[in-house]
Design a protein around this motif. Structure first.
Motif, short mmCIF file in Angstrom:
data_model
loop_
_atom_site.label_atom_id
_atom_site.label_comp_id
_atom_site.label_asym_id
_atom_site.label_seq_id
_atom_site.Cartn_x
_atom_site.Cartn_y
_atom_site.Cartn_z
N ALA A 1 28.93 -32.08 43.65
CA ALA A 1 28.68 -32.88 42.46
C ALA A 1 29.72 -33.99 42.34
O ALA A 1 29.39 -35.16 42.10
CB ALA A 1 28.70 -31.99 41.22
N MET A 2 30.99 -33.64 42.55
CA MET A 2 32.06 -34.63 42.41
C MET A 2 31.92 -35.73 43.45
O MET A 2 32.13 -36.91 43.16
CB MET A 2 33.42 -33.94 42.51
N LEU B 1 29.20 -36.90 44.84
CA LEU B 1 28.10 -37.81 44.46
C LEU B 1 28.53 -38.72 43.31
O LEU B 1 28.27 -39.92 43.31
CB LEU B 1 26.86 -37.00 44.06
N VAL B 2 29.21 -38.13 42.32
CA VAL B 2 29.64 -38.91 41.16
C VAL B 2 30.62 -40.00 41.58
O VAL B 2 30.50 -41.17 41.17
CB VAL B 2 30.28 -37.98 40.10
N MET B 3 31.59 -39.64 42.43
CA MET B 3 32.60 -40.62 42.85
C MET B 3 32.01 -41.68 43.76
O MET B 3 32.30 -42.87 43.63
CB MET B 3 33.73 -39.91 43.60
N HIS C 1 28.71 -42.47 44.44
CA HIS C 1 27.43 -43.14 44.16
C HIS C 1 27.19 -43.41 42.69
O HIS C 1 26.22 -44.03 42.34
CB HIS C 1 26.27 -42.32 44.73
N GLU C 2 28.04 -42.90 41.81
CA GLU C 2 27.78 -43.12 40.39
C GLU C 2 28.97 -43.84 39.74
O GLU C 2 29.30 -44.95 40.12
CB GLU C 2 27.45 -41.79 39.71
N ILE C 3 29.64 -43.17 38.82
CA ILE C 3 30.71 -43.83 38.08
C ILE C 3 31.68 -44.56 38.99
O ILE C 3 32.10 -45.68 38.70
CB ILE C 3 31.55 -42.79 37.27
N GLY C 4 32.03 -43.91 40.10
CA GLY C 4 33.04 -44.46 40.99
C GLY C 4 32.68 -45.87 41.46
O GLY C 4 33.56 -46.63 41.86
N ILE D 1 30.77 -48.15 39.71
CA ILE D 1 30.30 -49.07 38.67
C ILE D 1 31.21 -50.31 38.59
O ILE D 1 32.44 -50.20 38.63
CB ILE D 1 30.19 -48.38 37.31
N GLY E 1 22.46 -44.22 34.35
CA GLY E 1 22.73 -43.65 35.67
C GLY E 1 22.97 -42.16 35.56
O GLY E 1 22.50 -41.37 36.39
N THR E 2 23.69 -41.76 34.53
CA THR E 2 23.95 -40.34 34.27
C THR E 2 22.65 -39.57 34.18
O THR E 2 22.47 -38.52 34.80
CB THR E 2 24.67 -40.20 32.90
N HIS F 1 20.26 -40.20 37.67
CA HIS F 1 20.76 -39.53 38.87
C HIS F 1 20.76 -38.01 38.70
O HIS F 1 20.60 -37.28 39.67
CB HIS F 1 22.15 -40.05 39.24
#
Lengths: 213, 213
Positions: B156-157, B159-161, B163-166, B168, B184-185, B188
């Motif tokens: 999970a971390m 993907l978040v870092m 492809h998501e928040i990381g 932006i 996105g939250t 995704h």
């Protein structure tokens, strides 16, 4: 055991057990006299399964009844039982085959599945779910190709193979194996969702700080 | 643009737009005469956001109103806006602090978060959600330690870092950045959930075959 013991062992209150019996979610106990029924290990397991589907999976009673009927139907293969659970878990997505953007999103979903080499039923409603995600991403101007979703697909497959279905022991009874599979599907799905939101909260705290903009 | 053009551009029917205006989800247009209002790019973006939260996030209108109020409140940090979206997405879990098994599960959840070094508010309801998952796994006799959930946390971390928040971009307006983050939250999260069920269906087809047991 008596219904009072079943309640004590399972932690489910007697009125709730009686409700599940009435709703046909829990099979009747063995009637030992006009007012007394005996319950066994199978009832304890079934109660755990119902609670997991209800509390963690948040499935409505009608969906739980369908899943349990599939678990109990010994003519169904494991694959079909699991499929029933998946379809109960999936939110209904209405396809829009006369909308060109929808058709493109659906093609992109099918293409990603084909490129991954995944074996997915041509009629699976999950294909429409994936199409809706792709359509929403594209409307929002976010990366919406199969390529952009590939890391999600690969992470999901790795977890499923290494920690879920891939590790299930098939030397148990069919009933136990099926129950483990169904409940694992639901509970691990919730686990991943919760941990992803936690990972976001933590990353957000680091990047944007606790206060200020 | 007029409301008819806003409808054409966004694909949202006029009666639905009027409903969102009445419900306060969409800010009023600029009144140019007694019967005419002008809408702009901001309304188009807001409609996309509402649809994503509604169709993909499946949030109720009341939750969407809260999320949008947070997006619009410029005194809130990005972290707090995202937190509002997270809490709207999280199913309410009732803690059971007088149940020993619950307390143990909650401790295990807190321990996992601490071991991962994640920055999570002490009051975050997500901690209770994680505790409930752990409790359910342990009741079912499945691996329920933080260790067993670590691969899920790490996937999970990542993907978040990555492809998501990381990823932006923060050089957009606050409003655009916040909208992208919130949506996105939601989207995704749905993407990962759908792909995980697809991965299971494919693995199940391979292991258990399409027909037979």
């Amino acid at each position: 055991m008596r219904i009072s013991q079943l309640s004590a062992v399972s932690g489910v209150p007697i009125p709730t057990i009686k409700y599940y019996l009435r709703e046909g979610l829990l099979p009747a106990g063995e009637q030992t006299s006009a007012t007394r029924a005996e319950y066994g290990e199978r009832h304890v397991r079934r109660l755990r399964l119902i609670r997991a589907l209800l509390e963690v999976g948040r499935l409505p009673i009608a969906a739980i009844r369908k899943v349990l009927a599939a678990v109990d139907d010994e003519t169904l293969s494991m694959h079909l039982v699991l499929g029933t659970a998946h379809y109960a878990l999936a939110p209904a997505v209405e396809p829009h085959p006369d909308d060109e953007a929808w058709r493109e999103a659906r093609s992109e979903a099918d293409r990603l599945i084909a490129e991954l080499g995944w074996r997915i039923d041509a009629q699976a409603p999950t294909r429409d779910e994936l199409a809706q995600v792709i359509l929403t991403l594209s409307r929002l101007g976010m990366p919406a190709t199969g390529e952009a979703l590939r890391p999600y697909a690969e992470a999901a497959m790795e977890l499923v193979m290494e920690h879920e279905i891939g590790t299930i022991s098939l030397d148990r009874t069919r009933e136990e194996a099926v129950e483990t599979l169904v409940v694992g599907t639901v509970v691990h799905g919730r686990a991943l969702d919760v941990l992803r939101r936690l990972a976001q909260e933590s990353t957000s705290a680091q990047l944007f700080g606790i206060s200020g903009t």
